[in-house]
Scaffold this motif. Structure first.
Motif, PDB file in Angstrom:
ATOM      1  N   MET A  85       5.430 -15.450  25.746  1.00  0.00           N
ATOM      2  CA  MET A  85       6.730 -14.794  25.622  1.00  0.00           C
ATOM      3  C   MET A  85       7.435 -15.347  24.387  1.00  0.00           C
ATOM      4  N   ILE A  86       7.962 -14.484  23.558  1.00  0.00           N
ATOM      5  CA  ILE A  86       8.651 -14.879  22.326  1.00  0.00           C
ATOM      6  C   ILE A  86      10.105 -15.148  22.659  1.00  0.00           C
ATOM      7  N   PRO A  87      10.640 -16.314  22.213  1.00  0.00           N
ATOM      8  CA  PRO A  87      12.051 -16.584  22.513  1.00  0.00           C
ATOM      9  C   PRO A  87      12.944 -15.553  21.840  1.00  0.00           C
ATOM     10  N   CYS A  88      14.010 -15.192  22.515  1.00  0.00           N
ATOM     11  CA  CYS A  88      14.911 -14.137  22.039  1.00  0.00           C
ATOM     12  C   CYS A  88      16.289 -14.745  21.775  1.00  0.00           C
ATOM     13  N   TYR A  89      16.375 -15.657  20.820  1.00  0.00           N
ATOM     14  CA  TYR A  89      17.655 -16.242  20.483  1.00  0.00           C
ATOM     15  C   TYR A  89      17.636 -16.628  19.019  1.00  0.00           C
ATOM     16  N   ASP A  90      18.790 -16.865  18.497  1.00  0.00           N
ATOM     17  CA  ASP A  90      18.951 -17.188  17.088  1.00  0.00           C
ATOM     18  C   ASP A  90      18.336 -18.555  16.804  1.00  0.00           C
ATOM     19  N   ALA A  91      17.577 -18.652  15.707  1.00  0.00           N
ATOM     20  CA  ALA A  91      16.911 -19.906  15.353  1.00  0.00           C
ATOM     21  C   ALA A  91      17.929 -20.999  15.025  1.00  0.00           C
ATOM     22  N   ALA A  92      19.148 -20.619  14.666  1.00  0.00           N
ATOM     23  CA  ALA A  92      20.174 -21.602  14.330  1.00  0.00           C
ATOM     24  C   ALA A  92      20.673 -22.328  15.572  1.00  0.00           C
ATOM     25  N   MET A  93      20.397 -21.797  16.728  1.00  0.00           N
ATOM     26  CA  MET A  93      20.867 -22.410  17.980  1.00  0.00           C
ATOM     27  C   MET A  93      19.839 -23.425  18.443  1.00  0.00           C
ATOM     28  N   THR A  94      19.947 -24.603  17.936  1.00  0.00           N
ATOM     29  CA  THR A  94      19.018 -25.666  18.341  1.00  0.00           C
ATOM     30  C   THR A  94      19.842 -26.786  18.932  1.00  0.00           C
ATOM     31  N   GLY A  95      19.241 -27.582  19.694  1.00  0.00           N
ATOM     32  CA  GLY A  95      19.962 -28.681  20.315  1.00  0.00           C
ATOM     33  C   GLY A  95      19.195 -29.202  21.513  1.00  0.00           C
ATOM     34  N   GLU A  96      19.837 -30.049  22.232  1.00  0.00           N
ATOM     35  CA  GLU A  96      19.164 -30.707  23.350  1.00  0.00           C
ATOM     36  C   GLU A  96      18.971 -29.781  24.546  1.00  0.00           C
ATOM     37  N   ASN A  97      19.731 -28.695  24.628  1.00  0.00           N
ATOM     38  CA  ASN A  97      19.622 -27.794  25.782  1.00  0.00           C
ATOM     39  C   ASN A  97      18.625 -26.656  25.552  1.00  0.00           C
ATOM     40  N   ASP A  98      17.947 -26.617  24.388  1.00  0.00           N
ATOM     41  CA  ASP A  98      17.017 -25.520  24.112  1.00  0.00           C
ATOM     42  C   ASP A  98      15.913 -25.425  25.151  1.00  0.00           C
ATOM     43  N   ASN A  99      15.332 -26.541  25.505  1.00  0.00           N
ATOM     44  CA  ASN A  99      14.254 -26.516  26.502  1.00  0.00           C
ATOM     45  C   ASN A  99      14.776 -26.023  27.838  1.00  0.00           C
ATOM     46  N   LEU A 100      15.969 -26.452  28.205  1.00  0.00           N
ATOM     47  CA  LEU A 100      16.558 -26.003  29.469  1.00  0.00           C
ATOM     48  C   LEU A 100      16.836 -24.503  29.426  1.00  0.00           C
ATOM     49  N   PHE A 101      17.416 -24.028  28.302  1.00  0.00           N
ATOM     50  CA  PHE A 101      17.677 -22.599  28.165  1.00  0.00           C
ATOM     51  C   PHE A 101      16.375 -21.800  28.201  1.00  0.00           C
ATOM     52  N   ASN A 102      15.369 -22.293  27.487  1.00  0.00           N
ATOM     53  CA  ASN A 102      14.067 -21.602  27.491  1.00  0.00           C
ATOM     54  C   ASN A 102      13.477 -21.567  28.893  1.00  0.00           C
ATOM     55  N   PHE A 103      13.559 -22.667  29.611  1.00  0.00           N
ATOM     56  CA  PHE A 103      13.044 -22.713  30.989  1.00  0.00           C
ATOM     57  C   PHE A 103      13.773 -21.716  31.876  1.00  0.00           C
ATOM     58  N   ILE A 104      15.095 -21.711  31.783  1.00  0.00           N
ATOM     59  CA  ILE A 104      15.886 -20.795  32.621  1.00  0.00           C
ATOM     60  C   ILE A 104      15.590 -19.353  32.237  1.00  0.00           C
ATOM     61  N   ALA A 105      15.538 -19.060  30.962  1.00  0.00           N
ATOM     62  CA  ALA A 105      15.268 -17.693  30.517  1.00  0.00           C
ATOM     63  C   ALA A 105      13.882 -17.249  30.966  1.00  0.00           C
ATOM     64  N   THR A 106      12.901 -18.124  30.836  1.00  0.00           N
ATOM     65  CA  THR A 106      11.541 -17.798  31.270  1.00  0.00           C
ATOM     66  C   THR A 106      11.507 -17.572  32.779  1.00  0.00           C
ATOM     67  N   THR A 107      12.202 -18.424  33.518  1.00  0.00           N
ATOM     68  CA  THR A 107      12.241 -18.283  34.985  1.00  0.00           C
ATOM     69  C   THR A 107      12.902 -16.968  35.388  1.00  0.00           C
ATOM     70  N   VAL A 108      14.011 -16.642  34.753  1.00  0.00           N
ATOM     71  CA  VAL A 108      14.717 -15.388  35.073  1.00  0.00           C
ATOM     72  C   VAL A 108      13.830 -14.195  34.736  1.00  0.00           C
ATOM     73  N   GLU A 109      13.169 -14.225  33.598  1.00  0.00           N
ATOM     74  CA  GLU A 109      12.294 -13.118  33.204  1.00  0.00           C
ATOM     75  C   GLU A 109      11.108 -12.997  34.162  1.00  0.00           C
ATOM     76  N   THR A 110      10.530 -14.117  34.557  1.00  0.00           N
ATOM     77  CA  THR A 110       9.417 -14.099  35.515  1.00  0.00           C
ATOM     78  C   THR A 110       9.866 -13.514  36.843  1.00  0.00           C
ATOM     79  N   LEU A 111      11.032 -13.918  37.322  1.00  0.00           N
ATOM     80  CA  LEU A 111      11.557 -13.378  38.585  1.00  0.00           C
ATOM     81  C   LEU A 111      11.836 -11.879  38.459  1.00  0.00           C
ATOM     82  N   ARG A 112      12.350 -11.455  37.334  1.00  0.00           N
ATOM     83  CA  ARG A 112      12.612 -10.038  37.117  1.00  0.00           C
ATOM     84  C   ARG A 112      11.312  -9.249  37.169  1.00  0.00           C
TER      85      ARG A 112
END
Length: 171
Positions: A1-28
């Motif tokens: 799955m290709i991440p769907c967010y701006d590359a400028a948005m980096t930081g310590e929460n990226d992995n958490l956001f990616n995990f949540i987004a992946t989980t939500v997409e998988t559930l959908r």
């Protein structure tokens, strides 16, 4: 799955956001698969409409009873057959091939029981589907709430949920 967010948005929460987004997409995706496999209430209602009702069974029973030979009919037939020189063995063969009222009543009782079992099974399936869909909707709602809380300071992150904000192109 290709991440769907701006590359400028980096930081310590990226992995958490990616995990949540992946989980939500998988559930959908799972909900879509489950929805395709489940029968809707309309499908169940259509099937119920196609099944014979008690009135239909009563009409069938009455029709069958009107077509069953009575003792008088059998006696007349026996006399006619004897007059045409039908043998006893031929008559025994014909008698064994005819259904009796008891046979038809047993068949009617069996069919009625089968229809009731199917009706009970459909009711049970309907309750299970409703319960499971409620659980899935609750889980998706909780995940959305968590994501909204996590991205309240970064509204652009809402694109991860598949809902682009106004003026943006979806990825």
């Amino acid at each position: 799955m290709i991440p769907c967010y701006d590359a400028a948005m980096t930081g310590e929460n990226d992995n958490l956001f990616n995990f949540i987004a992946t989980t939500v997409e998988t559930l959908r995706q799972r909900v879509e698969i489950i929805s395709e496999q489940m029968a809707t209430k309309v499908d169940i209602a259509n099937l119920r409409d196609e099944m014979a009702t008690k009135a239909d069974l009563a009409a069938l029973r009455d029709e069958l009873r009107s077509e069953i030979a009575t003792k008088a009919d059998l006696a007349a037939l026996r006399d006619e057959l004897r007059s045409e020189m039908v043998t006893k063995s031929e008559m025994a063969i014909m008698s064994s091939e005819m259904a009796t009222k008891n046979d038809l009543e047993r068949l009617e009782t069996t069919m009625h029981g089968e229809f009731e079992q199917v009706h009970i099974r459909f009711n049970s399936l309907d309750r299970r589907v409703d319960t499971r869909m409620g659980q899935i909707e609750t889980d998706v709602s909780r995940l959305r709430s968590v994501v909204y809380l996590l991205v309240k300071d970064k509204p652009d992150m809402l694109r991860l949920l598949g809902q682009p904000t106004s003026g943006e192109n979806p990825c």
